[in-house]
Enzyme design. Structure first.
Site, mmCIF file in Angstrom:
data_model
loop_
_atom_site.group_PDB
_atom_site.id
_atom_site.type_symbol
_atom_site.label_atom_id
_atom_site.label_comp_id
_atom_site.label_asym_id
_atom_site.label_seq_id
_atom_site.Cartn_x
_atom_site.Cartn_y
_atom_site.Cartn_z
ATOM 1 N N TRP A 135 0.839 -1.237 0.117
ATOM 2 C CA TRP A 135 -0.114 -0.160 0.022
ATOM 3 C C TRP A 135 0.821 1.414 -0.099
ATOM 4 C CZ3 TRP A 135 -1.839 1.770 5.350
ATOM 5 C CH2 TRP A 135 -2.669 3.065 5.233
ATOM 6 N N ASP A 236 -3.627 -6.912 8.178
ATOM 7 C CA ASP A 236 -4.245 -5.446 7.474
ATOM 8 C C ASP A 236 -5.388 -5.772 7.057
ATOM 9 O OD1 ASP A 236 -4.715 -2.938 6.761
ATOM 10 O OD2 ASP A 236 -2.705 -2.460 5.815
ATOM 11 N N LYS A 272 -13.731 1.842 3.730
ATOM 12 C CA LYS A 272 -14.247 1.174 2.383
ATOM 13 C C LYS A 272 -15.513 0.720 2.562
ATOM 14 C CE LYS A 272 -10.500 2.772 1.063
ATOM 15 N NZ LYS A 272 -9.052 2.516 0.357
HETATM 16 N N1 PMP Z 1 -4.127 -0.935 4.633
HETATM 17 C C1 PMP Z 1 -4.358 -0.819 3.419
HETATM 18 C C2 PMP Z 1 -3.713 -1.993 2.483
HETATM 19 C C3 PMP Z 1 -5.229 0.156 2.723
HETATM 20 O O1 PMP Z 1 -5.533 0.053 1.355
HETATM 21 C C4 PMP Z 1 -6.000 1.092 3.396
HETATM 22 C C5 PMP Z 1 -6.745 2.090 2.730
HETATM 23 N N2 PMP Z 1 -6.331 2.538 1.536
HETATM 24 C C6 PMP Z 1 -5.604 1.185 4.832
HETATM 25 C C7 PMP Z 1 -4.935 0.459 5.251
HETATM 26 C C8 PMP Z 1 -6.368 2.025 5.803
HETATM 27 O O2 PMP Z 1 -6.749 3.271 5.246
HETATM 28 P P1 PMP Z 1 -7.525 4.055 6.472
HETATM 29 O O3 PMP Z 1 -6.565 4.668 7.313
HETATM 30 O O4 PMP Z 1 -8.289 5.133 5.581
HETATM 31 O O5 PMP Z 1 -8.719 3.303 7.052
#
Ligand code: PMP
Length: 430
Positions: A135, A236, A272
């Protein structure tokens, strides 16, 4: 003018995805397409506030018994317990035995950060491995010691873990560019060589950016190796339910590790699957081998959170917590995640069909083999540059596209432009 003591501070590189989004917004071309941003879009190309979220917000606004007092340091308990149950499932051995607990965090990133701080400061872990790519990766580097300059270029997992106190970030092989598939042998070899106690960051489902997950059999082999080598799994989970439309299916890997009795943590994001990107709703699930450690661990995390942001925000947590604790609202929400997942899957099929029909050089089955929000197209940097500069189609340098940026109104244009750049660009990776 006096010299600033910060005169030697160098500008950090921009965060690619935000810079790309700005370039898209500033572009005045009418047919421009944004395949960069990591958020859901409807078939009309619009952001979507889920109907169940709207309904909850109206209900919360009208409820005069609610107030704006602080939440506890570890958050809104109905959210944390429901999120933990949603992840581990109602048959979870660790939940039944009281060995699992949840802590509300600031979305997925905040949960990663709290988990990483706990493992660094209390667990005394120093080395973390994440996939290459992962990511937010800009460049592929295999090992980074904690030098700030490099932190900024490697992506979010290194940024979070090194900032949280880990001394070394390493990557394990993940993507085989030639086969446009998982490099499973490379992954296994790198994990086999990882020093004992290394934390292994694993994307629970819908790997970002590749959209490629291990098969169930491969997950079993990964679990065997992690156990054998004394490594520590850190999941994650940013896309549960959003990836396949099915919450249980997307949680398979985490639940498998739970069924094997692993001690582990998992960062969960509701950005999401609830469309609550800016409300920062997340949870850190902690699974221990022994229920006796739960209370001391929670008390240590209380201090870490207290020193960071003191306590988390209420609004989004109450929305998710209320929905997940109400069977009728949960069913309604499951319908929404299915709508989002199905639209993405249909765009995958649509893009592949069009490219194959035009006989665009290369193979395109990976577009439908991959799952989740993103597709790692295999387009090289020259093709990406052309798509942006000549066709106003915005995507990340690594060739990742957000499938939600496609819709019935722009898919023909995007497929035609991909065909055009692939047939006119000489690039090693094509
Ligand atoms: N881990 C991964 C692999 C992601 O793609 C994302 C969102 N893009 C996140 C963590 C966490 O994002 P957020 O802090 O917006 O929940």
């Amino acid at each position: 003018m006096a010299t600033s003591k910060f005169a030697n501070v160098e500008s950090a590189p921009p965060i690619e995805v935000f810079a790309l989004n700005k370039a898209y917004v500033d572009d005045t071309f009418p047919q421009k397409v944004n395949l960069g941003v990591g958020a859901y879009r409807t078939d009309e190309g619009k952001p979507w506030v889920l109907p169940v979220v709207r309904q909850m917000e109206q209900q919360l606004a009208a409820d005069e018994t609610l107030n704006k007092e602080y939440l506890p340091v570890l958050g809104f308990e109905p959210l944390a317990s429901a999120a933990t149950r949603m992840l581990l499932g109602s048959d979870s051995p660790s939940l039944k035995e009281g060995r699992a607990t949840g802590i509300q965090c600031l979305s997925g990133t905040g949960a990663l950060r709290v988990g990483a701080e706990f493992l660094a400061h209390i667990g005394k872990h120093t080395v973390v491995y994440s996939s290459n790519p992962t990511w937010g990766t800009l460049y592929s580097l295999n090992v980074i010691e904690s030098t700030l300059k490099l932190i900024y270029v490697i992506g979010n997992h290194s940024l979070v873990f090194l900032s949280a106190g880990f001394s070394t970030y390493k990557s394990y092989r993940y993507w085989d560019a030639a086969k446009k598939a998982l490099d499973f042998d490379g992954l296994m070899e790198d994990l086999r060589n990882a020093p004992a106690n290394s934390v292994i960051l694993l994307h629970a489902c819908a790997h970002n950016p590749t959209g490629v997950d291990p098969t169930q059999d491969q997950w079993k082999q990964i679990a065997d190796l992690i156990e054998e080598r004394g490594l520590f799994p850190f999941f994650d989970s940013a896309y549960q339910g959003f990836a396949s439309g099915d919450l249980d299916r997307d949680a398979w890997a985490v639940r498998y590790f739970d069924s094997r009795g692993f001690e582990m943590v998992c960062a969960q994001s509701f950005a999401k699957n609830f469309g609550l990107y800016n409300e920062r709703v997340g949870n850190l699930t902690f699974v221990a081998k022994d229920r006796a450690v739960i209370e001391p661990v929670r008390s240590q995390i209380t201090l870490l959170v207290r020193a960071n942001y003191s306590n988390p925000p209420n609004h989004g947590a109450r929305i998710v917590g209320t929905v997940l604790n109400n069977p009728a609202l949960t069913e309604q929400w499951k319908g929404h995640i299915k709508t989002m997942a199905d639209r993405i899957i249909s765009m995958r099929h649509g893009l592949r069909e069009r490219l194959e029909k035009m006989e665009t050089p290369g193979t395109w089955n990976h577009i439908t083999d991959q799952i989740g929000m993103f597709s790692f197209t295999g387009l090289g940097p020259l093709a990406v540059d052309k798509l942006i500069a000549e066709h106003h189609i915005y995507l990340l340098k690594g060739g990742r596209i957000n499938m939600c940026g496609l819709n019935t109104g722009n898919i023909d244009y995007v497929a035609k432009c991909i065909h055009e750049v692939v047939t006119t660009t000489q690039e090693a990776s094509l």
